[in-house]
Design an enzyme around this catalytic site. Sequence first.
Site, PDB file in Angstrom:
ATOM      1  N   TYR A 163       0.818  -1.215   0.000  1.00 48.39           N
ATOM      2  CA  TYR A 163       0.000   0.000   0.000  1.00 48.39           C
ATOM      3  C   TYR A 163       0.849   1.261   0.000  1.00 48.39           C
ATOM      4  O   TYR A 163       0.454   2.272  -0.557  1.00 48.39           O
ATOM      5  CB  TYR A 163      -0.926   0.019   1.225  1.00 48.39           C
ATOM      6  CG  TYR A 163      -2.190  -0.773   1.041  1.00 48.39           C
ATOM      7  CD1 TYR A 163      -2.141  -2.146   0.839  1.00 48.39           C
ATOM      8  CD2 TYR A 163      -3.429  -0.151   1.066  1.00 48.39           C
ATOM      9  CE1 TYR A 163      -3.303  -2.876   0.674  1.00 48.39           C
ATOM     10  CE2 TYR A 163      -4.593  -0.873   0.899  1.00 48.39           C
ATOM     11  CZ  TYR A 163      -4.527  -2.235   0.709  1.00 48.39           C
ATOM     12  OH  TYR A 163      -5.680  -2.945   0.540  1.00 48.39           O
ATOM     13  N   LYS A 175       3.630 -15.498   2.654  1.00 53.57           N
ATOM     14  CA  LYS A 175       3.956 -16.181   1.402  1.00 53.57           C
ATOM     15  C   LYS A 175       5.467 -16.389   1.407  1.00 53.57           C
ATOM     16  O   LYS A 175       6.199 -15.934   0.526  1.00 53.57           O
ATOM     17  CB  LYS A 175       3.476 -15.322   0.216  1.00 53.57           C
ATOM     18  CG  LYS A 175       3.510 -16.014  -1.136  1.00 53.57           C
ATOM     19  CD  LYS A 175       2.461 -17.103  -1.305  1.00 53.57           C
ATOM     20  CE  LYS A 175       2.698 -17.865  -2.589  1.00 53.57           C
ATOM     21  NZ  LYS A 175       1.848 -19.065  -2.721  1.00 53.57           N
ATOM     22  N   ASP A 231      -2.257 -18.610   0.408  1.00 52.14           N
ATOM     23  CA  ASP A 231      -3.193 -19.323  -0.482  1.00 52.14           C
ATOM     24  C   ASP A 231      -3.882 -20.458   0.271  1.00 52.14           C
ATOM     25  O   ASP A 231      -5.094 -20.661   0.165  1.00 52.14           O
ATOM     26  CB  ASP A 231      -2.469 -19.831  -1.740  1.00 52.14           C
ATOM     27  CG  ASP A 231      -1.172 -20.587  -1.457  1.00 52.14           C
ATOM     28  OD1 ASP A 231      -0.683 -20.551  -0.307  1.00 52.14           O
ATOM     29  OD2 ASP A 231      -0.656 -21.223  -2.389  1.00 52.14           O
ATOM     30  N   ASP A 243      -6.028  -7.477   3.955  1.00 54.88           N
ATOM     31  CA  ASP A 243      -7.168  -6.877   3.255  1.00 54.88           C
ATOM     32  C   ASP A 243      -8.048  -7.995   2.697  1.00 54.88           C
ATOM     33  O   ASP A 243      -9.273  -7.992   2.870  1.00 54.88           O
ATOM     34  CB  ASP A 243      -6.646  -5.980   2.127  1.00 54.88           C
ATOM     35  CG  ASP A 243      -7.760  -5.328   1.326  1.00 54.88           C
ATOM     36  OD1 ASP A 243      -8.728  -4.860   1.952  1.00 54.88           O
ATOM     37  OD2 ASP A 243      -7.656  -5.295   0.088  1.00 54.88           O
ATOM     38  N   ASP A 281     -11.749  -9.735   4.401  1.00 56.12           N
ATOM     39  CA  ASP A 281     -13.021  -9.757   3.669  1.00 56.12           C
ATOM     40  C   ASP A 281     -13.544 -11.184   3.554  1.00 56.12           C
ATOM     41  O   ASP A 281     -14.747 -11.435   3.659  1.00 56.12           O
ATOM     42  CB  ASP A 281     -12.857  -9.185   2.250  1.00 56.12           C
ATOM     43  CG  ASP A 281     -13.224  -7.708   2.166  1.00 56.12           C
ATOM     44  OD1 ASP A 281     -13.208  -7.036   3.215  1.00 56.12           O
ATOM     45  OD2 ASP A 281     -13.523  -7.231   1.056  1.00 56.12           O
TER      46      ASP A 281
HETATM   47  C1  IPM Z   1     -10.327  -1.792   3.587  1.00 62.12           C
HETATM   48  C2  IPM Z   1     -10.574  -1.202   2.228  1.00 62.12           C
HETATM   49  C3  IPM Z   1      -9.414  -0.259   1.905  1.00 62.12           C
HETATM   50  C4  IPM Z   1      -8.144  -1.073   1.893  1.00 62.12           C
HETATM   51  C5  IPM Z   1      -9.560   0.518   0.598  1.00 62.12           C
HETATM   52  C6  IPM Z   1     -10.899   1.221   0.511  1.00 62.12           C
HETATM   53  C7  IPM Z   1      -8.451   1.500   0.405  1.00 62.12           C
HETATM   54  O1  IPM Z   1     -10.711  -2.198   1.273  1.00 62.12           O
HETATM   55  O2  IPM Z   1     -10.321  -1.034   4.566  1.00 62.12           O
HETATM   56  O3  IPM Z   1     -10.156  -3.000   3.681  1.00 62.12           O
HETATM   57  O4  IPM Z   1      -7.802  -1.674   0.861  1.00 62.12           O
HETATM   58  O5  IPM Z   1      -7.481  -1.146   2.909  1.00 62.12           O
HETATM   59 MN    MN Z   2     -10.622  -4.209   2.078  1.00 60.17          MN
END
Ligand code: IPM
Ligand code: MN
Length: 359
Positions: free
Chosen positions: A144, A194, A226, A250, A254
């Site tokens: 990032y 990784k 993975d 990230d 999710d």
């Molecule tokens: C998160 C989001 C952010 C990230 C984006 C919106 C920049 O996906 O907080 O997970 O990738 O960190």
């Molecule tokens: Mn995210």
Amino acid sequence: MKNGKVAVLSGDGIGPEVMEQAMAVLKAAEGRFGFQLEYTRADVGGIAIDNHGKALPDSTVEICRASDAILFGSVGGPKWESLPPAEQPERAALLPLRKIFGLYANLRPAKCYQQLIHASPVKNEIIPHGFDILVVRELTGGLYFGQPKQTVKTETGERAVDTMVYETGEIERVAHVAFRAAQKRSKKVAVVDKANVLECGQLWRRTCKAIAPQYPDVAVEFIYVDNAAMQVVRNPAHYDVMLCENTFGDIISDEVAAVAGSLGMLPSASLAEGTFGLYEPSGGTAPDIAGKGIANPIAQILSAALMLRFSFAMDEAAVAIEQAVEKVIASGLRTGDIFSAGTTKVGTAEMGAAIAAAV
Ligand code: IPM
Ligand code: MN
């Protein structure tokens, strides 16, 4: 801390309506536990683009600087989607906030409550008791922010570079957060990396191995990302704390949020050195349901609880809010996202009021 200051950044979409309920629950907690925080509202995200020309106005940063914590809603929406990526609310608000305030440790709990396993896409016989994973994501390093980060023209097209870079200290500090968190939970840390391909992965592994002996009560395992992506679907209940570098965190966070079933239930905390932190729901602005009064306010409410715990050392009040949420779930109230036959469907305000009353 009984008289701290909070910057309240509700943002866009469902942000303002779920924030209203979080404020009501905080008020109930203040009444019960006898403390008084000072709240200052500021624009962030799309609404800030509309009102000030950018997603993170300087005035908002100043209000955050003058505060002990940021309670954040969510940002973004269709109205701002055609802006260049770097100006879009999500990226232009969140990434600078993380960097400016040194929010290096991102805690993303993905708890699947036993009463809500039906909302999980995973076969319910795999998770008869639900599960409780905490993703600890490094938030200010890696791909990032690593330099160089650029796109240049070439003879045949373009060449884009992102750089994954980590230093020992950056890994150590977030690893300590993960190990300490595990000590208060089920005492397991899975380091997700990784290391079979990436230099960074090898450094993560070495660094975490070196730290582990300081936490003899915590069992450590190392898993390639993975494989981790696969195992959290096959057997989520195996995991306790999952420690990840920025990009892997990230993605994995999710994934476990989806496996847990309702994004509307999941809070998060992004912590700096010391007690400063930013607290926000894991879900987004949900533009499709914004303004309808049906969004689930629980993620925002639980984010406020995390704020009390980490920025104001009011664990008792945080636990009271968390227990109030469990009690209201047990009583059968459900917003649409977690509704199932035999339960009672309610809107945002009713859910918030029930939790405030339970506090
Ligand atoms: C998160 C989001 C952010 C990230 C984006 C919106 C920049 O996906 O907080 O997970 O990738 O960190
Ligand atoms: Mn995210």
